[in-house]
Scaffold this motif. Structure first.
Motif, PDB file in Angstrom:
ATOM      1  N   GLU A  86       0.858  -1.411  -0.190  1.00 14.11           N
ATOM      2  CA  GLU A  86       0.381  -0.349   0.043  1.00 14.11           C
ATOM      3  C   GLU A  86       0.529   1.267   0.064  1.00 14.11           C
ATOM      4  O   GLU A  86       0.489   2.426  -0.900  1.00 14.11           O
ATOM      5  CB  GLU A  86      -1.588   0.139   1.503  1.00 14.11           C
ATOM      6  CG  GLU A  86      -2.173  -1.069   1.620  1.00 14.11           C
ATOM      7  CD  GLU A  86      -2.901  -0.981   2.230  1.00 14.11           C
ATOM      8  OE1 GLU A  86      -2.961  -0.223   3.504  1.00 14.11           O
ATOM      9  OE2 GLU A  86      -3.612  -1.534   2.360  1.00 14.11           O
ATOM     10  N   GLN A 132      -8.289  -1.369  -7.459  1.00 17.16           N
ATOM     11  CA  GLN A 132      -8.770  -0.553  -8.660  1.00 17.16           C
ATOM     12  C   GLN A 132      -6.998  -1.172  -9.382  1.00 17.16           C
ATOM     13  O   GLN A 132      -6.951  -0.885 -10.743  1.00 17.16           O
ATOM     14  CB  GLN A 132      -8.166   0.788  -7.594  1.00 17.16           C
ATOM     15  CG  GLN A 132      -7.734   2.247  -8.604  1.00 17.16           C
ATOM     16  CD  GLN A 132      -8.912   2.186  -9.372  1.00 17.16           C
ATOM     17  OE1 GLN A 132     -10.451   2.446  -9.788  1.00 17.16           O
ATOM     18  NE2 GLN A 132      -8.371   3.043 -10.902  1.00 17.16           N
ATOM     19  N   ARG A 133      -5.487  -0.836  -8.519  1.00 18.18           N
ATOM     20  CA  ARG A 133      -4.407  -1.405  -9.137  1.00 18.18           C
ATOM     21  C   ARG A 133      -4.747  -2.692 -10.094  1.00 18.18           C
ATOM     22  O   ARG A 133      -4.339  -2.693 -11.160  1.00 18.18           O
ATOM     23  CB  ARG A 133      -3.078  -1.511  -7.747  1.00 18.18           C
ATOM     24  CG  ARG A 133      -3.135  -0.048  -7.342  1.00 18.18           C
ATOM     25  CD  ARG A 133      -2.488  -0.640  -5.766  1.00 18.18           C
ATOM     26  NE  ARG A 133      -2.286   0.266  -5.063  1.00 18.18           N
ATOM     27  CZ  ARG A 133      -1.017   0.305  -4.320  1.00 18.18           C
ATOM     28  NH1 ARG A 133      -0.992  -0.912  -3.756  1.00 18.18           N
ATOM     29  NH2 ARG A 133      -1.305   1.592  -3.353  1.00 18.18           N
ATOM     30  N   HIS A 186     -11.817  -1.582  -2.765  1.00 17.08           N
ATOM     31  CA  HIS A 186     -10.698  -1.904  -2.593  1.00 17.08           C
ATOM     32  C   HIS A 186      -9.510  -1.272  -2.843  1.00 17.08           C
ATOM     33  O   HIS A 186      -9.903  -0.745  -4.060  1.00 17.08           O
ATOM     34  CB  HIS A 186     -10.358  -2.665  -1.803  1.00 17.08           C
ATOM     35  CG  HIS A 186      -9.176  -3.162  -0.379  1.00 17.08           C
ATOM     36  ND1 HIS A 186      -8.145  -3.024  -1.354  1.00 17.08           N
ATOM     37  CD2 HIS A 186      -9.253  -3.216   0.532  1.00 17.08           C
ATOM     38  CE1 HIS A 186      -7.212  -3.137   0.263  1.00 17.08           C
ATOM     39  NE2 HIS A 186      -7.604  -2.993   1.223  1.00 17.08           N
ATOM     40  N   VAL A 187      -8.903  -0.319  -2.888  1.00 21.05           N
ATOM     41  CA  VAL A 187      -7.452   0.001  -3.189  1.00 21.05           C
ATOM     42  C   VAL A 187      -6.518  -1.013  -4.035  1.00 21.05           C
ATOM     43  O   VAL A 187      -6.734  -0.582  -5.520  1.00 21.05           O
ATOM     44  CB  VAL A 187      -6.749   1.191  -2.490  1.00 21.05           C
ATOM     45  CG1 VAL A 187      -5.904  -0.001  -2.031  1.00 21.05           C
ATOM     46  CG2 VAL A 187      -5.619   1.358  -3.341  1.00 21.05           C
TER      47      VAL A 187
END
Length: 673
Positions: free
Chosen positions: A383, A581-582, A577-578
């Motif tokens: 992260e 996105q990735r 969640h992040v």
């Protein structure tokens, strides 16, 4: 009376002709059968001989009358053949004089013999006598006739005057005789000359025929002996050109002619047809061949030395000084293969040094390009990703932020139509920070272009003296240091990077270079590109495994039980969640670069593993919502919907499979949304 004189005209010394009469006031008429004055009737009191004055008399009667009158007078004047065809003057005079009785008798005779008679309209004609009466008019004509036709004796003075005229005429006639005699002489001479010329022409024709026969015979002999003479002779011009002239295209043609002569000489010698001429020609041909070999050697060595000149363009020398004289190397290899191999080796060593030197300078220029550094912190499960830039020389400096998972405009390198590499000068002056695919593309694009040019030159210049397998080995020898340099650069670019998008872009660029070499028919560089692919695919697999491991580690770090405190439960959100996105961006980049990829590529397997790890992470993360099934399913729906939205504009077989898969997951949790 005028009529009596007209009747007695036959006894006059010179007969008067109707055409020479004095002026008559009667209008003339054209000879027509319908005229009113035409008659063949004889006048009364006249003999038939005097009837020739009739206007209707025939040509024979008029001629006999004139002839008889001339014979009576003894005149030698030229006879007149003029025939009078006008109206009868006797009838006209009788009418004018009022002699009715005579006119009646004449009219009676005319009615019997003539074709027409005088009408009333003819009697009304108006005659102009010029103010004279008919009698005066007759007397004036008689005097005119007497003055014109009566012969008179000449006086002595007239004889003397005519004598002078006749003497002059005699002299003129004699002069004419002399001139005519001269003309006769000239014509006789001309006739003799024509006879001589005619004889000469006949002689020339005979000689021409003989010469034509000789010419045809000589042509037949030349046709049969020409090839034999050509085989056993060499012109001095050829010898002089081989020995002294400048090497140009005409010199190459002369060398080819010498080669043909040597081949023909060897063939005739092997067939036991060795004549005296062929024996004398052999040493001369050997000397010419040795001289040509010497000059070809000096010429090629000079061109090879020119390739080592600084700031020289090898392609220009190859096109202008080598390919134009490629037949010279074939001649050299045919007659002195050892020397040809030595020159070929000298060329290969020179070009080996040339390309190694040029690409070493180009690699140094590319190493000065600033690159984004993506290390192990740029993985899906980390992260706290750091944003920094560096260069290939490993001097790490702060750089602009980068996105390790977003493809963006990096795909333009594959779609661009600009097939020219970045120059060394621009590479050294470029201050922009790029990703690893930029130096990879420029170095390999320049290498592929030069390899194509060199292989094409080798195949054009050294064949057919050398086989294509030998040419391929020579090509590999020339480019071996350069290929090793390219592999070293590739290893440097991907050694420590975790840029999956960049490495996959390098893979697609390498495949594009392979297709381009196949299109250009340059198989000798396939080994280099296959070696590059063997470097790229393992590194891509390693990066994909790192992403899988990071997601697996993130999944393992999640709590096994849902939070019990309301504060921790309040922090939970159904938003994507992040990592989702990735993952969506990374998946989009891989799918966009794999529109034509097959199922057997390693990236397909790695992508499916990463997808499974991501689904496991989201499922375990959703367990934090505890017994709230609706909120848990809403969370999963939002994450899968986001992924599907990101990859919705991709195409290809692999993209369709992924879209279908996430569409199914989205539908499974759609009721809770």
């Amino acid at each position: 009376m005028w009529l009596d004189r007209l009747a007695g005209q036959s006894t006059s010394p010179a007969p008067s002709q109707p055409g020479s009469r004095a002026y008559s006031p009667a209008p003339r008429r054209t000879p027509s059968g319908l005229g009113p004055y035409i008659t063949s009737q004889q006048r009364p009191g006249l003999t038939p001989r005097s009837s020739s004055l009739s206007l209707a008399s025939t040509e024979s009667s008029a001629s006999s009358f004139l002839a008889s009158s001339r014979r009576a007078n003894g005149s030698a004047l030229k006879e007149s053949k003029t025939i009078y065809s006008g109206p009868d003057p006797v009838d006209i005079l009788n009418k004018l004089l009022g002699d009715e009785k005579r006119h009646a008798a004449s009219a009676t005779r005319s009615a019997a013999d003539s074709v027409s008679s005088i009408s009333a309209e003819d009697l009304q004609l108006d005659f102009d006598f010029g103010g004279l009466s008919v009698r005066e008019l007759a007397l004036s004509e008689e005097s005119a006739v007497d003055d014109a036709d009566v012969y008179r004796p000449q006086a002595a003075e007239e004889y003397e005057r005519d004598k002078t005229k006749f003497e002059d005429l005699h002299r003129s006639i004699r002069a004419c005789d002399e001139v005519l005699s001269s003309v006769e002489t000239n014509l006789t001479s001309f006739r003799n000359d024509l006879a001589t010329v005619s004889a000469d022409i006949e002689t020339l024709q005979a000689r021409s025929t003989t010469l034509n026969v000789r010419l045809e015979n000589r042509k037949a002999v030349e046709k049969g002996l020409g090839p034999v003479v050509e085989e056993i002779s060499v012109s001095p011009a050829i010898v002089s050109k081989i020995a002294d002239d400048h090497i140009d295209e005409s010199w190459v043609k002369v060398v080819a002619e010498i080669d043909k002569r040597v081949t023909a000489h060897k063939k005739s010698t092997s067939n036991a047809q060795d004549s005296k001429g062929m024996q004398d020609l052999g040493p001369l041909l050997e000397k010419l061949v040795l001289k040509a070999i010497e000059r070809i050697r000096d010429f090629l060595v000079a061109q090879i030395k020119a390739l080592r000149s600084p700031h020289i363009n090898a392609q220009i020398i190859q096109q202008q000084n080598f390919l134009k004289f490629k037949d010279l190397y074939s001649f050299l290899h045919k007659h002195h293969s050892t020397l040809a191999d030595e020159i070929c080796l000298a060329y290969m060593n020179t070009m080996r040094w040339y390309y190694a030197n040029q690409f070493a300078r180009y690699e140094n220029a590319l190493r000065k390009i600033k690159l984004h550094s993506l290390d192990k912190t740029d993985v899906l499960g980390n992260e706290d990703t750091s944003r920094k830039g560096t260069v290939l020389s490993s001097s790490k400096i702060a750089g602009p932020p980068h996105d390790a998972f977003n493809l963006g405009r990096r795909i333009d390198l594959l779609r661009t139509h600009n097939q020219s590499a970045l120059s060394s000068y621009l590479a050294e002056e470029d201050q922009t920070t790029h990703y690893l695919e930029v130096p990879f593309r420029n170095f390999n694009l320049a290498l592929i272009d030069n390899a194509t040019a060199e292989y094409t030159f080798l195949a054009s210049f050294f064949s057919p003296a050398l086989s294509y397998s030998t040419i391929s080995r020579h090509f590999t020898y020339i480019f071996d240091p350069t290929f090793q340099m390219g592999h070293t650069l590739t290893k440097t670019l991907i050694a420590d990077t975790y840029d999956a998008i960049g490495v996959l872009l390098a893979v697609r660029l390498n495949q594009h270079f392979q297709f381009e070499l196949q299109r250009r028919k340059v198989p000798a560089a396939d080994g280099y590109l296959n070696g590059t692919a063997m470097l790229l695919w393992p590194r891509l697999q390693f990066i994909m495994n790192a992403h899988c491991e990071s997601v697996r580690a993130l999944t393992t770090a999640l709590p096994t039980r849902p939070p019990t405190s309301k504060t921790e439960q309040g922090k939970l959100s159904a938003a994507p969640h992040v990592c989702t996105q990735r993952f969506g961006q990374l998946l989009h980049g891989i799918l966009a670069l794999s529109t034509e990829a097959g199922d057997d590529e390693p990236v397909v397997t790695s992508l499916r593993r990463l997808r499974s790890e991501m689904e496991a992470f989201l499922t375990k993360y959703s367990a934090a919502f505890g017994n709230d099934r609706r909120k848990r399913e809403r969370f999963l729906y939002n994450n899968y919907s986001l992924i599907l939205t990101i990859i919705s504009d991709t195409h290809g077989k692999l993209a369709e499979e992924e879209q279908e898969h996430f569409e199914g997951l989205k539908t499974a949790f759609q009721e809770a949304a």
